[in-house]
Motif scaffolding. Structure first.
Motif, PDB file in Angstrom:
ATOM      1  N   GLN A  66       0.811  -1.222   0.000  1.00  0.00           N
ATOM      2  CA  GLN A  66       0.000   0.000   0.000  1.00  0.00           C
ATOM      3  C   GLN A  66       0.850   1.280   0.000  1.00  0.00           C
ATOM      4  O   GLN A  66       0.447   2.297  -0.560  1.00  0.00           O
ATOM      5  CB  GLN A  66      -0.964   0.010   1.208  1.00  0.00           C
ATOM      6  N   SER A 100      -1.743  -6.304  -0.137  1.00  0.00           N
ATOM      7  CA  SER A 100      -1.770  -5.706   1.196  1.00  0.00           C
ATOM      8  C   SER A 100      -2.972  -6.275   1.926  1.00  0.00           C
ATOM      9  O   SER A 100      -4.118  -5.998   1.554  1.00  0.00           O
ATOM     10  CB  SER A 100      -1.872  -4.180   1.120  1.00  0.00           C
ATOM     11  N   TYR A 103      -5.143  -3.569   3.880  1.00  0.00           N
ATOM     12  CA  TYR A 103      -6.011  -2.719   3.069  1.00  0.00           C
ATOM     13  C   TYR A 103      -6.785  -3.528   2.023  1.00  0.00           C
ATOM     14  O   TYR A 103      -7.425  -2.939   1.155  1.00  0.00           O
ATOM     15  CB  TYR A 103      -5.181  -1.637   2.375  1.00  0.00           C
ATOM     16  N   ASN A 104      -6.729  -4.849   2.107  1.00  0.00           N
ATOM     17  CA  ASN A 104      -7.425  -5.747   1.177  1.00  0.00           C
ATOM     18  C   ASN A 104      -7.130  -5.375  -0.277  1.00  0.00           C
ATOM     19  O   ASN A 104      -8.030  -5.283  -1.108  1.00  0.00           O
ATOM     20  CB  ASN A 104      -8.930  -5.744   1.437  1.00  0.00           C
ATOM     21  N   ASN A 112      -9.882  -2.377  -4.282  1.00  0.00           N
ATOM     22  CA  ASN A 112      -9.030  -1.420  -3.569  1.00  0.00           C
ATOM     23  C   ASN A 112      -7.662  -1.273  -4.227  1.00  0.00           C
ATOM     24  O   ASN A 112      -6.690  -0.899  -3.573  1.00  0.00           O
ATOM     25  CB  ASN A 112      -8.849  -1.858  -2.116  1.00  0.00           C
ATOM     26  N   ARG A 115      -4.260   1.980  -5.306  1.00  0.00           N
ATOM     27  CA  ARG A 115      -2.897   2.314  -4.883  1.00  0.00           C
ATOM     28  C   ARG A 115      -1.843   1.612  -5.732  1.00  0.00           C
ATOM     29  O   ARG A 115      -0.664   1.923  -5.629  1.00  0.00           O
ATOM     30  CB  ARG A 115      -2.692   1.955  -3.409  1.00  0.00           C
TER      31      ARG A 115
END
Length: 284
Positions: A66, A100, A103-104, A112, A115
């Protein structure tokens, strides 16, 4: 699913756990790599052990992505790929994936992945789902061999032997013999695979065998279960082994080594040493 420790102090447990695996998932922290600038020695050792144990498929998971960058991810890929190529691993047997968990990101979907917009490959679970493990018919046709991992007694269930099927098959209530018990035959009541009744155990299955008429104090790691009609397993006095050196340690005739063979742990003395290349050619 076997979670093996990465710390060098627990390397024996790591090797035992990895010896069960069809697929190896190796975690490399992009956060740590960004600080030190190279793959850590313990990670290189884990990769070498996985290759030497002939784990066919490897997934290299680059974690904590992330706050990382594409350059750091690509540096990890390039350095790890060089290690794998030097070990003779073909690229179709390993995959890289940035993730990650906190942060899934890129675990089971791409919701997600904002990033890591630079990554357009599959998610971790997609890669895992693409791997097909083939239980070859040739192993099933060979004599039954089950390597004993450990044993325990469960209230209401009885005495249980836990082991991995290496070759052959085992049907429910089939009679078996265990090395170290001469020619005594045991009739097991049930076979389970992760708490589910298993009508036929095949190579690769880690199973629990219910055996009420056995003394658990006599069961040790590394013993071998065979079918009742199998010839007696005779221990060997000598054997030839391929040894991969992780550290610059000298092995010479007369030296005593501890050998981990499946779940057995045995002291052996070196008689002679030959150096070979990856193709098996003897070096001077």
């Amino acid at each position: 699913l076997v979670d093996t420790p990465g710390h060098p102090d627990f390397i024996n447990n790591t090797i035992r756990g990895m010896s069960l695996a069809d697929v190896g998932i190796i975690m490399i922290s992009s956060d740590i790599y960004g600080r030190v600038g190279h793959i850590q020695l313990k990670t290189k050792e884990i990769i070498m052990i996985a290759v030497f144990l002939k784990i066919k498929y490897l997934i290299i998971v680059v974690s904590k992505i992330q706050d990382s960058t594409q350059d750091i991810y690509q540096s990890i890929v390039d350095e790890t790929e060089l290690i794998l190529r030097n070990l003779g691993v073909k690229n179709r047997y390993y995959r890289f994936v940035p993730v990650s968990s906190a942060y899934n990101i890129n675990i089971n979907d791409r919701n997600n992945n904002d990033r890591i917009e630079w990554y357009d490959g599959p998610t971790f679970l997609e890669i895992l789902g693409q791997i097909k493990i083939n239980r070859t018919q040739s192993l099933q046709k060979k004599p039954l061999r089950i390597i004993v991992k450990n044993s325990l007694s469960i209230t209401g269930v009885g005495n249980i032997i836990i082991g991995k099927v290496i070759s052959g098959t085992l049907e429910q209530k089939e009679s078996i013999k265990i090395s170290g018990f001469d020619e005594r035959v045991f009739r097991h009541q049930s076979t389970e695979f992760f708490h589910k009744n298993l009508p036929l155990a095949k190579p690769g299955h880690l199973i629990s065998i219910g055996c009420s008429d056995i003394n658990l104090n006599d069961i040790k790691s590394g013993l071998i279960c065979t079918s009742a009609d199998c010839d007696k397993i005779v221990p060997v006095d000598q054997f030839t082994a391929d040894i991969m050196m992780i550290e610059n340690t000298k092995i010479s005739p007369g030296r005593t080594l501890t050998i981990l063979c499946h779940y057995a742990k045995v002291g052996c003395r070196v008689i002679s040493v030959r150096r070979i290349d990856r193709n098996g050619n003897i070096l001077k």
